[in-house]
Design a protein around this motif. Structure first.
Motif, PDB file in Angstrom:
ATOM      1  N   ASP A  35       0.859  -1.192   0.000  1.00 17.61           N
ATOM      2  CA  ASP A  35       0.000   0.000   0.000  1.00 17.61           C
ATOM      3  C   ASP A  35       0.895   1.243   0.000  1.00 17.61           C
ATOM      4  O   ASP A  35       1.466   1.612   1.029  1.00 17.61           O
ATOM      5  N   LEU A  36       1.025   1.887  -1.149  1.00 16.88           N
ATOM      6  CA  LEU A  36       1.882   3.074  -1.282  1.00 16.88           C
ATOM      7  C   LEU A  36       1.066   4.325  -1.611  1.00 16.88           C
ATOM      8  O   LEU A  36       1.570   5.285  -2.181  1.00 16.88           O
ATOM      9  N   ARG A  37      -0.195   4.323  -1.206  1.00 13.37           N
ATOM     10  CA  ARG A  37      -1.054   5.460  -1.522  1.00 13.37           C
ATOM     11  C   ARG A  37      -0.644   6.726  -0.777  1.00 13.37           C
ATOM     12  O   ARG A  37      -0.966   7.830  -1.219  1.00 13.37           O
ATOM     13  N   ALA A  38       0.073   6.591   0.316  1.00 15.01           N
ATOM     14  CA  ALA A  38       0.457   7.772   1.092  1.00 15.01           C
ATOM     15  C   ALA A  38       1.592   8.558   0.443  1.00 15.01           C
ATOM     16  O   ALA A  38       1.816   9.728   0.783  1.00 15.01           O
ATOM     17  N   LEU A  39       2.327   7.938  -0.480  1.00 18.59           N
ATOM     18  CA  LEU A  39       3.435   8.642  -1.129  1.00 18.59           C
ATOM     19  C   LEU A  39       2.893   9.733  -2.058  1.00 18.59           C
ATOM     20  O   LEU A  39       1.768   9.656  -2.559  1.00 18.59           O
ATOM     21  N   HIS A  40       3.737  10.743  -2.309  1.00 18.23           N
ATOM     22  CA  HIS A  40       3.282  11.885  -3.095  1.00 18.23           C
ATOM     23  C   HIS A  40       3.529  11.649  -4.587  1.00 18.23           C
ATOM     24  O   HIS A  40       4.358  12.307  -5.220  1.00 18.23           O
ATOM     25  N   TRP A  41       2.772  10.703  -5.144  1.00 17.40           N
ATOM     26  CA  TRP A  41       2.865  10.386  -6.563  1.00 17.40           C
ATOM     27  C   TRP A  41       2.315  11.531  -7.419  1.00 17.40           C
ATOM     28  O   TRP A  41       1.370  12.214  -7.037  1.00 17.40           O
ATOM     29  N   SER A  42       2.870  11.690  -8.605  1.00 16.52           N
ATOM     30  CA  SER A  42       2.316  12.629  -9.582  1.00 16.52           C
ATOM     31  C   SER A  42       2.627  12.114 -10.979  1.00 16.52           C
ATOM     32  O   SER A  42       3.500  11.260 -11.168  1.00 16.52           O
ATOM     33  N   SER A  43       1.916  12.631 -11.962  1.00 13.53           N
ATOM     34  CA  SER A  43       2.187  12.312 -13.367  1.00 13.53           C
ATOM     35  C   SER A  43       2.472  13.617 -14.104  1.00 13.53           C
ATOM     36  O   SER A  43       1.946  14.672 -13.748  1.00 13.53           O
ATOM     37  N   GLN A  54       1.971   5.935 -16.370  1.00 11.61           N
ATOM     38  CA  GLN A  54       2.951   5.923 -15.283  1.00 11.61           C
ATOM     39  C   GLN A  54       2.859   7.173 -14.411  1.00 11.61           C
ATOM     40  O   GLN A  54       2.435   8.236 -14.853  1.00 11.61           O
ATOM     41  N   ILE A  55       3.261   7.001 -13.156  1.00 11.02           N
ATOM     42  CA  ILE A  55       3.397   8.083 -12.196  1.00 11.02           C
ATOM     43  C   ILE A  55       4.748   7.920 -11.515  1.00 11.02           C
ATOM     44  O   ILE A  55       5.365   6.853 -11.576  1.00 11.02           O
ATOM     45  N   GLU A  56       5.216   8.984 -10.858  1.00 13.24           N
ATOM     46  CA  GLU A  56       6.565   8.977 -10.310  1.00 13.24           C
ATOM     47  C   GLU A  56       6.578   9.554  -8.904  1.00 13.24           C
ATOM     48  O   GLU A  56       5.761  10.417  -8.560  1.00 13.24           O
ATOM     49  N   VAL A  57       7.552   9.095  -8.123  1.00 11.34           N
ATOM     50  CA  VAL A  57       7.798   9.666  -6.802  1.00 11.34           C
ATOM     51  C   VAL A  57       9.272   9.451  -6.470  1.00 11.34           C
ATOM     52  O   VAL A  57       9.887   8.473  -6.920  1.00 11.34           O
ATOM     53  N   ARG A  69      10.764   5.780  -7.793  1.00 13.58           N
ATOM     54  CA  ARG A  69       9.753   4.735  -7.993  1.00 13.58           C
ATOM     55  C   ARG A  69       8.880   5.164  -9.167  1.00 13.58           C
ATOM     56  O   ARG A  69       8.330   6.272  -9.170  1.00 13.58           O
ATOM     57  N   ILE A  70       8.789   4.294 -10.153  1.00 13.73           N
ATOM     58  CA  ILE A  70       7.907   4.506 -11.304  1.00 13.73           C
ATOM     59  C   ILE A  70       6.743   3.552 -11.162  1.00 13.73           C
ATOM     60  O   ILE A  70       6.924   2.324 -11.214  1.00 13.73           O
ATOM     61  N   GLY A  71       5.555   4.087 -10.958  1.00 17.27           N
ATOM     62  CA  GLY A  71       4.371   3.253 -10.902  1.00 17.27           C
ATOM     63  C   GLY A  71       3.785   3.100 -12.299  1.00 17.27           C
ATOM     64  O   GLY A  71       3.388   4.085 -12.925  1.00 17.27           O
ATOM     65  N   VAL A  72       3.761   1.857 -12.805  1.00 16.48           N
ATOM     66  CA  VAL A  72       3.252   1.575 -14.151  1.00 16.48           C
ATOM     67  C   VAL A  72       1.894   0.898 -14.022  1.00 16.48           C
ATOM     68  O   VAL A  72       1.722  -0.020 -13.208  1.00 16.48           O
ATOM     69  N   ALA A  73       0.938   1.357 -14.808  1.00 15.77           N
ATOM     70  CA  ALA A  73      -0.417   0.803 -14.750  1.00 15.77           C
ATOM     71  C   ALA A  73      -0.387  -0.723 -14.849  1.00 15.77           C
ATOM     72  O   ALA A  73       0.260  -1.287 -15.730  1.00 15.77           O
ATOM     73  N   ASP A  74      -1.094  -1.398 -13.918  1.00 19.16           N
ATOM     74  CA  ASP A  74      -1.179  -2.861 -13.929  1.00 19.16           C
ATOM     75  C   ASP A  74      -2.273  -3.268 -14.909  1.00 19.16           C
ATOM     76  O   ASP A  74      -3.443  -3.392 -14.554  1.00 19.16           O
ATOM     77  N   VAL A  75      -1.886  -3.467 -16.149  1.00 20.11           N
ATOM     78  CA  VAL A  75      -2.829  -3.845 -17.202  1.00 20.11           C
ATOM     79  C   VAL A  75      -2.983  -5.359 -17.252  1.00 20.11           C
ATOM     80  O   VAL A  75      -4.075  -5.877 -17.488  1.00 20.11           O
ATOM     81  N   GLU A  76      -1.886  -6.050 -16.997  1.00 21.29           N
ATOM     82  CA  GLU A  76      -1.884  -7.508 -17.089  1.00 21.29           C
ATOM     83  C   GLU A  76      -2.970  -8.140 -16.228  1.00 21.29           C
ATOM     84  O   GLU A  76      -3.576  -9.148 -16.610  1.00 21.29           O
TER      85      GLU A  76
END
Length: 648
Positions: A35-43, A54-57, A69-76
């Motif tokens: 659970d990494l929702r607390a991080l300050h992700w942005s695109s 993708q989003i980055e933090v 950290r690069i969050g890539v959409a979980d499409v699979e």
């Protein structure tokens, strides 16, 4: 789309599958998913982008490294192998962006919703994590699944202006100190990565491919997206993430779909282009030497560097996908342009099938499960993705030509400055400098090569077929080419003397321009400001204001003829362009403030901001009121362009 082998519509089976899907964020968090929702992700993406892959933090570590950290959409997770959506994606292999319409690889229920990392929504992501040292070296990569939340959808242009200290912070950044610090830290990490790649020989390009500007579903203009620090930052992160994933798969003994750019077959022409600028490249392909050359040219002539980039990109040739299953020193060659040995595509699974395949390979490598594809299947997928990628570029080129032809159809018979972009037995092509459209040289193209600057006559502009044809006066071609190359060398020699005064003689005055030759014989060029009092034969002092060593243009100013109020006006227009950067496509009421053979000027109400009317000029006089649409702004040069509302 169909003529080029694409399926533009989704089958009924795909749409039934989409209706059956629920939102995975409503389900309990799967075991092993962080659970990494607390991080300050942005695109950071294009303004119109809705398929956010993708989003980055960033996080600063104790040793001074920066963890990205690069969050890539979980499409699979929502597109099983063999499902109707997967079968459609395997046929098209890519989203196609035509300007007027987007033909997504996956249905919008997925690509802009359930698997898009939209602002304020909880989404499953595959996180690619790596550390960036002070010298830009990449630390060991980690790959894992997580629940994330995009805190801010940001736009390249606004973030780029802010990072370059040319504009204010975007509203989301101004309102959040955490987001402010995040973007500064991400920019710092990207600068480290870029420096390390430059030292390794990565090629620093800038695209000049034009994209259609769409207003109310209609293409009204072609615009070139200029590079800035925000675009560079995301590019650096994507390259690092793709390298990290390639290494991660290799370490686990997994085959992969590699993206490679082989050594250029036309290295001799690249060497010749460098020689025209007084540079020497080795006789055999060498990406470190080419990288250093491009870096010097970017610094020497940043305004015109994109056209040099275009020439080199065309000569390098396209990338291809290949199956990589060999490890160690027996691996295939790498990516010549990126100066890396191991490179995959992994960060855009909503838009590219190769990335979705890589995501499935990652899942198997991480979990220790069975490989999802055989080597034979991967080989066939690699071939299909390469072929479909070229077909998609052909569709996009055609649509750019349709838009360009519609803009030029009233200008058949006019001449344009252009740069040759392709030369082969199949034909010779060139790109006009303004507007940025490409067409075929149907007459007089023999002897021209990539990178040559030429003057062409427009002979055909057919929007229905997307044909743009030019003719080149071949009778005097060799002399003109030699003169163009001589002027490129002159421009390069003079670039360090911008701002100096020179003694010159006026050699030509016409509707096409006013020209001078320096009395010492070192150069000739055009007077772009203060030329009205000049006549042929008089000797004057002129100031060098600009050089373009890519095209061989040299610009002077006759200072005595310049109205001082114009400089104040130019500064006001730069500020006005900056204030309008977020209002492209909006309509305004305007009053015509000036007309000439070359241009029509107007002021929009109630702001009294002045700009140029580039579409729908006919029939207007000073004082006329009209509705206009904002097409483009350039805060650096103070350009503000409008189209008459009833012309689009």
């Amino acid at each position: 789309m169909r003529l080029n082998g694409f399926e533009p519509e989704f089958s009924s089976a795909v749409m039934r599958e989409m209706r059956s899907l629920g939102d995975p964020s409503d389900n309990p968090r799967p075991p092993g998913v962080r659970d990494l929702r607390a991080l300050h992700w942005s695109s950071v993406d294009n303004r119109e982008s809705r398929d956010l892959d993708q989003i980055e933090v960033a996080e600063r570590l104790a040793d001074g490294s920066i963890r990205i950290r690069i969050g890539v959409a979980d499409v699979e997770g929502l597109v099983p192998i063999g499902s109707p959506a997967d079968q459609h994606a395997a046929v098209n292999t890519t989203s196609v962006y035509t300007g007027v319409a987007v033909f997504p690889m996956l249905p919008e229920r997925l690509s802009t919703d359930l698997t898009s990392l939209n602002e304020g929504q909880d989404r499953l992501a595959v996180v690619i994590e790596f550390d960036v040292a002070h010298d830009g070296a990449l630390g060991k990569a980690s790959v894992y699944n997580a629940v994330v939340r995009n805190k801010a959808k940001l736009v390249y242009d606004a973030v780029g202006l802010w990072l370059e200290e040319k504009g204010p912070a975007p509203a989301a950044i101004a309102a959040s100190s955490e987001l402010h610090d995040q973007l500064r830290m991400q920019d710092e990490a990207a600068q480290r990565l870029r420096l390390a790649r430059s030292i390794a020989g990565a090629l620093d390009f800038e695209s000049v491919e034009a994209s259609p500007v769409v207003v109310n579903g209609k293409v009204v203009d072609l615009a070139v997206a200029r590079r800035n620090r925000a675009r560079d930052m995301i590019e650096d992160f994507m390259v690092a993430a793709n390298r990290s994933v390639a290494t991660y798969l290799i370490e686990r003994g997994s085959p992969s779909l590699r993206r490679v750019v082989r050594e250029p077959k036309r290295w001799d022409r690249i060497v010749a282009l460098a020689a025209e600028l007084g540079e020497v490249l080795p006789g055999k392909p060498d990406n470190v030497s080419l990288s250093a050359f491009l870096a010097r040219r970017r610094v020497a002539d940043p305004e015109h560097f994109p056209d040099l980039s275009l020439s080199v990109v065309k000569l390098l040739g396209p990338g291809i996908y290949v199956l990589e299953r060999r490890l160690g020193d027996r691996r295939e060659m790498g990516h010549f342009g990126l100066a890396v040995a191991d490179y995959v595509h992994s960060t855009a699974p909503n838009r590219r099938f190769a990335d979705l395949v890589t995501q499935r390979m990652l899942r198997a490598a991480t979990s220790g499960g069975a490989r999802p594809y055989t080597d034979q299947q991967l080989t066939e997928i690699a071939s299909r993705c390469t072929e479909r990628g070229e077909a998609a570029r052909k569709v996009e080129r055609t649509m750019r030509k349709v838009a360009g032809a519609s803009m030029l159809e009233e200008r058949v018979g006019e001449s344009f400055a252009a740069i040759v972009t392709a030369s082969s037995p199949k034909g010779t092509y060139a790109r006009v400098l303004n507007p940025p459209v490409e067409g075929r040289i149907v007459r007089g193209g023999r002897g021209l090569d990539v990178g040559d600057t030429v003057r062409l006559k427009l002979v055909v502009a057919d929007p229905m077929r997307g044909y743009i044809d030019f003719a080149h006066e071949a009778g005097d071609a060799s002399r003109k080419l030699e003169r163009s190359r001589r002027k490129k060398a002159q421009a390069d020699r003079l670039r360090a003397r911008i701002g100096e005064m020179f003694d010159a003689e006026v050699t030509g005055v016409s509707e096409s321009g006013t020209y001078v030759r320096l009395l010492d014989g070192s150069a000739e060029g055009r007077v772009v400001r203060g030329y009205k009092p000049l006549s042929v034969g008089i000797q004057v002092k002129v100031k060098l204001v600009n050089t373009d060593s890519v095209h061989g243009f040299i610009d002077f100013e006759y200072t005595q003829g310049v109205d001082p109020s114009k400089e104040e006006r130019r500064a006001r227009k730069r500020a006005a362009a900056l204030s309008l950067r977020d209002r492209i496509g909006q309509t305004f009421r305007a009053v015509v403030s000036g007309t000439s053979k070359k241009a029509t000027w107007l002021k929009i109400e109630p702001d009294e901001i002045e700009g140029r009317l580039v579409r729908g000029r006919r029939g207007l006089s000073v004082g006329d009121e009209t509705g206009v649409v904002l097409l483009a702004v350039d805060p650096d040069r103070g350009f503000i362009d409008f189209a008459r509302e009833d012309s689009i």
